[in-house]
Each structure stands twice: as C-alpha cells, then as structure tokens.
Design a protein around this motif. Structure first.
Motif, PDB file in Angstrom:
ATOM      1  N   PRO A   1       0.846  -1.199   0.000  1.00 39.55           N
ATOM      2  CA  PRO A   1       0.000   0.000   0.000  1.00 39.55           C
ATOM      3  C   PRO A   1       0.885   1.254   0.000  1.00 39.55           C
ATOM      4  CG  PRO A   1      -0.556  -1.513   1.800  1.00 39.55           C
ATOM      5  CD  PRO A   1       0.749  -1.942   1.258  1.00 39.55           C
ATOM      6  N   VAL A   2       0.647   2.150  -0.914  1.00 33.70           N
ATOM      7  CA  VAL A   2       1.440   3.381  -1.009  1.00 33.70           C
ATOM      8  C   VAL A   2       0.864   4.401  -0.035  1.00 33.70           C
ATOM      9  CG1 VAL A   2       2.200   5.264  -2.492  1.00 33.70           C
ATOM     10  CG2 VAL A   2       2.036   2.923  -3.406  1.00 33.70           C
ATOM     11  N   MET A   3       1.634   4.764   0.979  1.00 33.78           N
ATOM     12  CA  MET A   3       1.183   5.720   1.988  1.00 33.78           C
ATOM     13  C   MET A   3       1.616   7.138   1.642  1.00 33.78           C
ATOM     14  SD  MET A   3       2.081   3.310   5.293  1.00 33.78           S
ATOM     15  CE  MET A   3       1.382   4.397   6.514  1.00 33.78           C
ATOM     16  N   PHE A   4       2.804   7.242   1.012  1.00 31.65           N
ATOM     17  CA  PHE A   4       3.327   8.557   0.645  1.00 31.65           C
ATOM     18  C   PHE A   4       3.933   8.459  -0.746  1.00 31.65           C
ATOM     19  CE2 PHE A   4       4.077   7.691   5.181  1.00 31.65           C
ATOM     20  CZ  PHE A   4       3.135   8.550   5.728  1.00 31.65           C
ATOM     21  N   GLU A   5       3.661   9.453  -1.554  1.00 32.81           N
ATOM     22  CA  GLU A   5       4.219   9.526  -2.909  1.00 32.81           C
ATOM     23  C   GLU A   5       4.875  10.884  -3.088  1.00 32.81           C
ATOM     24  OE1 GLU A   5       2.694   9.612  -7.558  1.00 32.81           O
ATOM     25  OE2 GLU A   5       1.431   8.672  -6.018  1.00 32.81           O
ATOM     26  N   VAL A   6       6.188  10.860  -3.368  1.00 31.07           N
ATOM     27  CA  VAL A   6       6.945  12.105  -3.510  1.00 31.07           C
ATOM     28  C   VAL A   6       7.887  11.994  -4.704  1.00 31.07           C
ATOM     29  CG1 VAL A   6       6.859  12.635  -1.036  1.00 31.07           C
ATOM     30  CG2 VAL A   6       8.757  11.276  -1.939  1.00 31.07           C
ATOM     31  N   PRO A   7       8.408  13.125  -5.187  1.00 28.39           N
ATOM     32  CA  PRO A   7       9.420  13.063  -6.240  1.00 28.39           C
ATOM     33  C   PRO A   7      10.647  12.290  -5.768  1.00 28.39           C
ATOM     34  CG  PRO A   7       8.554  15.279  -6.033  1.00 28.39           C
ATOM     35  CD  PRO A   7       8.021  14.508  -4.867  1.00 28.39           C
ATOM     36  N   ALA A   8      11.307  11.614  -6.689  1.00 30.51           N
ATOM     37  CA  ALA A   8      12.453  10.768  -6.341  1.00 30.51           C
ATOM     38  C   ALA A   8      13.700  11.614  -6.133  1.00 30.51           C
ATOM     39  CB  ALA A   8      12.683   9.722  -7.417  1.00 30.51           C
TER      40      ALA A   8
ATOM     41  N   SER B   1       5.978   3.176   2.014  1.00 31.59           N
ATOM     42  CA  SER B   1       4.986   2.467   2.814  1.00 31.59           C
ATOM     43  C   SER B   1       5.612   1.981   4.108  1.00 31.59           C
ATOM     44  CB  SER B   1       4.430   1.286   2.021  1.00 31.59           C
ATOM     45  OG  SER B   1       3.440   0.613   2.764  1.00 31.59           O
ATOM     46  N   VAL B   2       4.781   1.791   5.108  1.00 32.31           N
ATOM     47  CA  VAL B   2       5.207   1.177   6.370  1.00 32.31           C
ATOM     48  C   VAL B   2       4.387  -0.096   6.542  1.00 32.31           C
ATOM     49  CG1 VAL B   2       5.486   1.447   8.858  1.00 32.31           C
ATOM     50  CG2 VAL B   2       5.704   3.445   7.357  1.00 32.31           C
TER      51      VAL B   2
END
Length: 342
Positions: free
Chosen positions: A62-69, A145-146
């Motif tokens: 599950p993706v909890m946070f999406e940020v630029p790489a 994700s965690v």
C-alpha cells in the motif's frame, strides 16, 4: 488509494487482467516506466485483501506517501512515517531504486533511518524488525509504505539453523565413470549439491583402480558445480559462506580411518534397513556424534564388505533406486528432519 504490486516477470499482464476483473474501478499501470514484475494499481477504496487473493500477485505494497524521487523529498516524509512506528517497536528501511538518481539506495536507508530513529526513539533491527519502511523508487517517483512484519520470512529466530547438523556431515561419494562428458556433468551436480548444503567435507572415493581421465573430468565437474553454487550463496546469504573442502581418498581407507573419534557411519543402499526401524537410535546418534560420515554409491552401490563396519545401512526409498545426483539431497534432508523431529 494506490498499491504497488510485484509479480513474477512476464505475468504482469495476467495479474493486471485479474485485478481489473476483481476490482471494477481499478486503474492499472502495467510495468511502470518499463520495469518488469511491477503493476501500479489505483482504487477508490482499500482493496488490499482482494489483491492478495490473486495467485499471480506476489506482494501488495500500500502506497502511503508519494513524492518526487529526490533525497530531500524522501527525507521530508520521516515525520509522517514516524506516526506509524512506536517507541517500543523496531524498524528497518529498505529501498529499491529503479532508474538513475544522484543518490544510492544505501543513502536513503541510512539517512531516512536515522531521522526516523531520532523522531520515534525506536531501535533499528535489520534482521527481523517489527515494522519495515519500504521506499520503492520508480523513475522520478518514490512510493513509500510502512508494513508490519511479513508472514513469509527466510531467517527468523523461531526457525532452527540446519547448519548445526550439516556442518558435522562428511559425504563420501563414489565417483561417476564412463563417457567424459557424462562424468563431468554428473560431477557438476554432485559439487553443486554438496556446496548447497554446506557440509563439513566432500570426499571423492574410488573403490578400485579407475581411468584417470574419467576421474579428472568428474572432479572438474565437481569444482564447476561447487563454484556456481558458492557464487549464488555469496549473493543470497546475509552471512559469510565458505567453500566446502573436497578431497580424494580410497573408499576402504576412509572407513578404516581411526583418527575420527565419536563418529557415526551411514551407508545408503537398497539392501539396508528402513529408517522407521532405527529412527530413535539414529536421532540420538545425530545429536551426540561429532561427525556423521555418509557413504553414497554411483552407478554401483557401496561394496557389501563395508556394511558390517557401518553403524547404519539405510534404504531411503524401499523398492526404488534413485539417481546418483539425488543421493546427497535425499539423505541430508532426511537426516535433518529426523534430527529436528519431536
């Protein structure tokens, strides 16, 4: 909600089709940025349970946070990540980086781990953490994700270490003879098997005079097979791996050797006893012997004159004769399960 799905390579499309059938509102991206074995899924609701019901899906993240790489952007998520980790828990950071970036996976692991540690007071545990922070980088995006401790794990404190027994076992193997190519191929299989189980020693034991070049090809095969397995072990295991010793010694002199004290000698042969008849005594000997020496035939069985000098002559598969290269795995797996049985 977004999920990063991992699948076996080549089954991304199959998994995606089943996902679309099962979850009607799913927005699916197969092999994002061209990376095989990945599927990105976007849904309105949490459908993690349904995704795990699809056999082609190996892992659901599950993706909890999406940020630029970018490293600073990834580190900026530390405060939000820390809300999911308690002070009494242990954690680790695991980064998988796909594409070219100005930082390494280790940079992320160390710097993000340090920030989370400062914010939570939780300890880092790289072996078996309570929580794992996954940083999955695909091109210009980082998906974080965690997750809880995973169900399927290779190395856990609950699992006994098979090497506790295997490191005491010496295999005495009759060499294969005949066509040079066959000798070499059979040697590869023997060498690979012996190295795979990390036994104490492999002794190649002719029982009589044999063609030197046939023996040479067999030993060359053993060396090649051992090396191929050793290189895999070096990459796969989190501990140091040693190449097992390989020697050549006349079969009759091996069994005559009196220098080996407190040893148990086992011969595998269809003429022997079935394991269930001797399992209690054998289990005790496996636990208390300093060395277990196992004799395995090749094309022909171990000479019968050695039987009375052995502690056990075992018929591993009554009414069946297995192939030469199956001898090492068959006996070692059997002995391990007997050793650990209640």
């Amino acid at each position: 909600m977004k999920f990063l799905i991992t699948t076996p390579r080549g089954l991304e499309g199959t998994a995606a089709n089943y996902i679309k059938e099962k979850i009607k509102d799913a927005d699916v991206w197969i092999t994002p940025m061209g990376y095989a074995g990945l599927v990105l899924v976007k849904t309105k609701e949490n459908c993690e349970k349904q995704l795990k019901e699809i056999p082609e899906v190996e892992r659901v993240i599950p993706v909890m946070f999406e940020v630029p790489a970018k490293l600073d952007e990834i580190l900026s998520t530390a405060k939000n990540i820390s809300k999911h980790i308690n002070e009494t828990e242990t954690f680790s950071v695991e980064t998988t980086r796909r594409g070219k970036h100005e930082f390494t996976s280790m940079d992320v692991n160390i710097k993000l781990g340090r920030k989370i540690e400062e914010l939570t007071g939780a300890d880092v545990n790289l072996t078996l953490p309570d929580k794992k922070v996954l940083v999955e980088i695909i091109g210009d995006k980082a998906y974080i994700s965690v997750i809880e401790r995973e169900k399927w794990k290779k190395y856990t404190p609950e699992k006994p270490d098979a090497r506790s027994l295997l490191k005491k076992i010496t295999i005495v193997q009759l060499p294969y003879w005949g066509d040079y190519k066959v000798c070499r191929k059979m040697g590869e299989k023997i060498g690979r098997a012996a190295q795979a189980f990390e036994i104490k020693e492999l002794i190649i034991s002719p029982k009589e005079k044999m063609d030197a070049y046939e023996l040479m090809e067999f030993i060359r095969g053993v060396k090649k097979g051992q090396r191929s397995r050793y290189l895999i072990q070096k990459d796969a295991y989190p501990w140091d791996v040693r190449k097992i010793p390989v020697s050549v010694w006349d079969l009759y002199q091996v069994i005559r050797d009196k220098r080996r004290k407190n040893r148990t000698i086992i011969i595998t042969d269809p003429l022997g006893d079935i394991v269930s008849n001797v399992k209690n005594k054998l289990k005790k000997d496996l636990k208390f012997s300093k060395e277990i020496i196992v004799f395995i035939g090749s094309r022909e069985g171990i000479p019968r004159g050695l039987f009375d000098l052995a502690d056990y002559v075992l018929d591993l598969t009554p009414h069946m004769t297995f192939a030469t290269e199956q001898g090492i795995p068959a006996i070692l797996i059997l002995l391990w399960h007997l050793y650990e049985s209640s």
